[in-house]
Design an enzyme around this catalytic site. Structure first.
Site, mmCIF file in Angstrom:
data_model
loop_
_atom_site.group_PDB
_atom_site.id
_atom_site.type_symbol
_atom_site.label_atom_id
_atom_site.label_comp_id
_atom_site.label_asym_id
_atom_site.label_seq_id
_atom_site.Cartn_x
_atom_site.Cartn_y
_atom_site.Cartn_z
ATOM 1 N N ILE A 184 3.795 7.053 7.658
ATOM 2 C CA ILE A 184 5.117 6.755 7.071
ATOM 3 C C ILE A 184 6.206 6.771 8.145
ATOM 4 O O ILE A 184 6.984 5.822 8.236
ATOM 5 C CB ILE A 184 5.445 7.695 5.888
ATOM 6 C CG1 ILE A 184 4.357 7.574 4.798
ATOM 7 C CG2 ILE A 184 6.815 7.354 5.309
ATOM 8 C CD1 ILE A 184 4.630 8.376 3.538
ATOM 9 N N GLY B 158 0.044 8.804 -0.260
ATOM 10 C CA GLY B 158 0.303 10.204 -0.585
ATOM 11 C C GLY B 158 1.730 10.680 -0.436
ATOM 12 O O GLY B 158 2.056 11.796 -0.814
ATOM 13 N N GLY B 159 2.587 9.856 0.137
ATOM 14 C CA GLY B 159 3.987 10.254 0.271
ATOM 15 C C GLY B 159 4.206 11.408 1.236
ATOM 16 O O GLY B 159 5.113 12.216 1.072
ATOM 17 N N GLU C 281 1.281 -0.727 9.673
ATOM 18 C CA GLU C 281 -0.170 -0.702 9.857
ATOM 19 C C GLU C 281 -0.722 -1.991 10.467
ATOM 20 O O GLU C 281 -1.821 -2.000 11.022
ATOM 21 C CB GLU C 281 -0.858 -0.417 8.511
ATOM 22 C CG GLU C 281 -2.333 -0.048 8.652
ATOM 23 C CD GLU C 281 -2.992 0.298 7.324
ATOM 24 O OE1 GLU C 281 -2.270 0.525 6.333
ATOM 25 O OE2 GLU C 281 -4.240 0.339 7.283
ATOM 26 N N ASN D 103 0.820 -1.202 0.000
ATOM 27 C CA ASN D 103 0.000 0.000 0.000
ATOM 28 C C ASN D 103 0.861 1.262 0.000
ATOM 29 O O ASN D 103 0.443 2.320 -0.464
ATOM 30 C CB ASN D 103 -0.912 -0.020 1.228
ATOM 31 C CG ASN D 103 -2.095 0.891 1.069
ATOM 32 O OD1 ASN D 103 -2.766 0.841 0.045
ATOM 33 N ND2 ASN D 103 -2.319 1.732 2.030
ATOM 34 N N ARG E 24 -9.226 13.798 10.573
ATOM 35 C CA ARG E 24 -9.885 13.057 9.501
ATOM 36 C C ARG E 24 -11.279 12.554 9.861
ATOM 37 O O ARG E 24 -12.195 12.612 9.056
ATOM 38 C CB ARG E 24 -8.991 11.882 9.079
ATOM 39 C CG ARG E 24 -7.767 12.361 8.355
ATOM 40 C CD ARG E 24 -6.830 11.243 8.015
ATOM 41 N NE ARG E 24 -5.796 11.751 7.110
ATOM 42 C CZ ARG E 24 -4.803 11.005 6.636
ATOM 43 N NH1 ARG E 24 -4.688 9.750 6.991
ATOM 44 N NH2 ARG E 24 -3.924 11.526 5.813
#
Lengths: 117, 506
Positions: B489, B87-88, B473, B82, B333
């Site tokens: 990340i 989105g980096g 994750e 994934n 979020r």
């Protein structure tokens, strides 16, 4: 014994060719491969061709050049793309006997006019 | 020990299945087994499952710490998991770019922001461990050749700008360089290799795995079973289960197949579930995060996600029924995803809200061009034109824009309390760019419990399961109710590195 195996092999190859006639195949591949299913099915007839099978004839650098896009869209090149570089196995997007969508369409609305599903 | 009981129970269940003549519907079911009498097909030193950020970082760090024979196994045909399509975005405190931009930040501030989003149930020790080592992880990506935009971003729920983003605005800007680095330093990478269960010694420790080599994702029964001994242990970096609709719905029945998902197809969770069978502690599985920046006009993460993440601070999100704002555009979020799901027409059907941005500001993000080019976003020269296209009542919309522009001026948003710092001087004025918003399942906060050494805890003994490490994750509890953007990340990379360090010291 050896002869026996050879005979069996020939009979099997014959059966395979027979069934192959009913299977969809690309015109340009018909010319090159003919009815030799094993030319691509290097992992046995019941299995997909290996990830290297297509590369016997196709060169990934050439493909990348052919499908290159402008600088701004350069990473949308399916044969050298942003997410997986040049490593994406061919069968992710191409199926000789079945229609497939490009893997990009999972997330993007890119158009690949020359892509044959 | 729980492991032995578990094996016994599995055999018992299998027996019932056979006796009743029930066809096993899930051929992919992994079952762990005892190492007693096992014939090993292979032996490796460090065995890593999963090739995303966590697996790649673990492989590089294990090699740096002296491992000579490191192997990454990936069930898909391609590497990166994934991580290769996200989105980096990489958050870290006390970075060189923060010093350059004069942003005052600290480990404590970043942890405090995350704890707030976690709503009281986040794991503070793990958050602190990740924040303390985040710059180190960032450096690993730079050393491998990752490139970042020359500016910081302030994402929803963060109190300061602390987020780097790769120049390609995608995690592939990290996974590709890390994968190349792995190849360069001699890490062995295996694709189409699916984890099929652990192999345990008499003490219940993990000493190897069963793996199906030659596995095809669309053929669940494919692959040839091999047993691989792992001399130093196994690092599970197998990610979340956002693509596993059954598991999603078991946790939250509203997350049906009709709700989109940003994850790569392989995010189905078998590695996590097998650790549960082994005795790992399940934490926070019901906390599934949906991305409030996704678009219903494209699949997966697509182009809009990064476009809107960048633009939210200087944009307004509008409910098309009322023509009014309905949320703080940079709230965390969950707050935003919930608010978006409430945007419905008179019949209760989804009416995806719109995000309006001044083209002058939106065009600074490289995705804006692409969003317009690929018809997942639109450009308008006037409010009237925009309102007509999306059937928004024009008078309230005009009034809302005028009011919001006043908030930009006064740097105060009495409507939703948005932090207006990043919106300074950025008025909503024509021409506009607009995208539609609708949440997509994005991240599993839940997973197996680990400690700050990346060891997996056994639910019955309370001890770490010997030989087993997990990172990324697949682990749960770290973020609590809601993970802040750009905090995965650093977590994946730091915990991957940590797992490798612990394993090499063990």
């Amino acid at each position: 014994m050896k002869k026996c195996k050879l005979m069996l092999g020939l009979v099997l190859a014959g059966l395979v060719s027979l069934s192959a006639q009913a299977i969809e195949q690309r015109d340009y591949h018909k010319e090159v491969i003919g009815k030799d299913c094993k030319a691509c099915h290097d992992q046995g007839m019941k299995n997909y061709p290996s990830d290297q099978a297509c590369l016997q004839c196709h060169d990934v650098d050439d493909l990348a050049e052919q499908s290159a896009r402008s600088e701004e869209d350069k990473w949308q090149n399916p044969h050298n793309n942003l997410h997986y570089g040049k490593e994406l196995p061919c069968i992710e997007c191409h199926g000789e006997h079945e229609a497939k969508k490009p893997i990009c369409s999972n997330c993007h609305t890119f158009k690949y006019d020359k892509h044959k599903e | 020990m729980s492991n032995k009981d578990l094996l016994g129970r599995r055999n018992f269940i299998k027996g019932i299945g056979a006796a009743a003549g029930v066809a096993i519907a899930a051929p992919a079911m992994a079952v762990s087994e005892s190492a007693n009498g096992v014939k090993w097909d292979k032996e490796v030193e460090v065995l890593i499952i999963g090739s995303g950020f966590a697996g790649l970082a673990a492989a590089i760090e294990a090699t740096r710490k002296g491992a000579k024979d490191v192997h990454i196994f990936e069930k898909m045909s391609y590497f990166g998991g994934n991580s290769a399509i996200n989105g980096g975005l990489f958050a870290a405190p006390d970075t060189p770019m923060q010093k350059q931009e004069g942003v005052k930040d600290s480990v404590a501030t970043m942890v405090a922001d995350q704890l707030a989003a976690g709503r009281g149930i986040a794991d503070e020790a793990l958050l602190r461990h990740v924040a303390e080592h985040a710059v180190e992880a960032l450096q690993m990506t730079l050393d491998a050749g990752s490139e970042y935009h020359p500016y910081l971003q302030q994402l929803g729920g963060h109190s300061v700008a602390r987020t780097y983003q790769t120049t390609v605005s995608c995690g592939a800007g990290i996974t590709q360089p890390l994968l190349q680095e792995c190849r360069k330093i001699g890490v062995h990478t295996h694709n189409r290799a699916k984890f099929d269960g652990f192999i345990l010694d008499e003490k219940g420790g993990v000493v190897g795995v069963k793996m199906r080599e030659g596995y095809y994702f669309d053929k669940p029964e494919s692959g040839e079973l091999v047993r691989i001994k792992a001399k130093r242990g196994v690092i599970m970096a197998t990610g979340g289960f956002a693509q596993n609709v059954n598991m999603r719905m078991a946790q939250d029945p509203t997350l049906t197949a009709e709700v989109g998902c940003t994850n790569a197809p392989g995010a189905t969770g078998e590695g996590m579930f097998e650790m549960f069978r082994l005795g790992a502690v399940p934490v926070h599985l019901a906390h599934l995060q949906s991305g409030p920046w996704a678009s219903p006009d494209e699949g997966g993460f697509g182009y809009v996600s990064n476009y809107s993440i960048y633009n939210f601070p200087h944009s307004i999100a509008i409910d098309r029924l009322s023509g009014k704002r309905f949320m703080n555009e940079i709230a965390d979020r969950k707050t935003r995803a919930d608010a978006e799901l409430n945007c419905r027409d008179a019949q209760g059907n989804p009416l995806p809200p719109i995000l309006i941005t001044s083209y002058e500001d939106s065009k600074k993000h490289p995705n804006t061009k692409k969003v317009l080019k690929y018809n997942v976003g639109w450009k308008f020269d006037s409010i009237e034109e925009l309102a007509k296209h999306f059937e928004v009542p024009v008078a309230p919309l005009k009034q809302q824009i005028a009011e919001y522009n006043e908030y930009v001026k006064t740097q105060n948003d009495p409507q939703f309390g948005k932090n207006m710092t990043e919106a300074k001087g950025k008025y909503i004025k024509a021409p506009f760019t607009v995208v539609r918003l609708w949440p997509k399942v994005h991240y599993c906060q839940g997973g197996v419990q680990i400690n700050t050494k990346a060891e997996v805890k056994d639910s019955l003994t309370g001890q770490s399961i010997p030989g087993l490490y997990a990172a990324g994750e697949v682990c749960g509890g770290i973020h609590g109710v809601s993970r802040l953007g750009s905090c995965s990340i650093p977590e994946c990379m730091v915990m991957g590195m940590t797992a490798a360090r612990t394993m090499m010291q063990a």
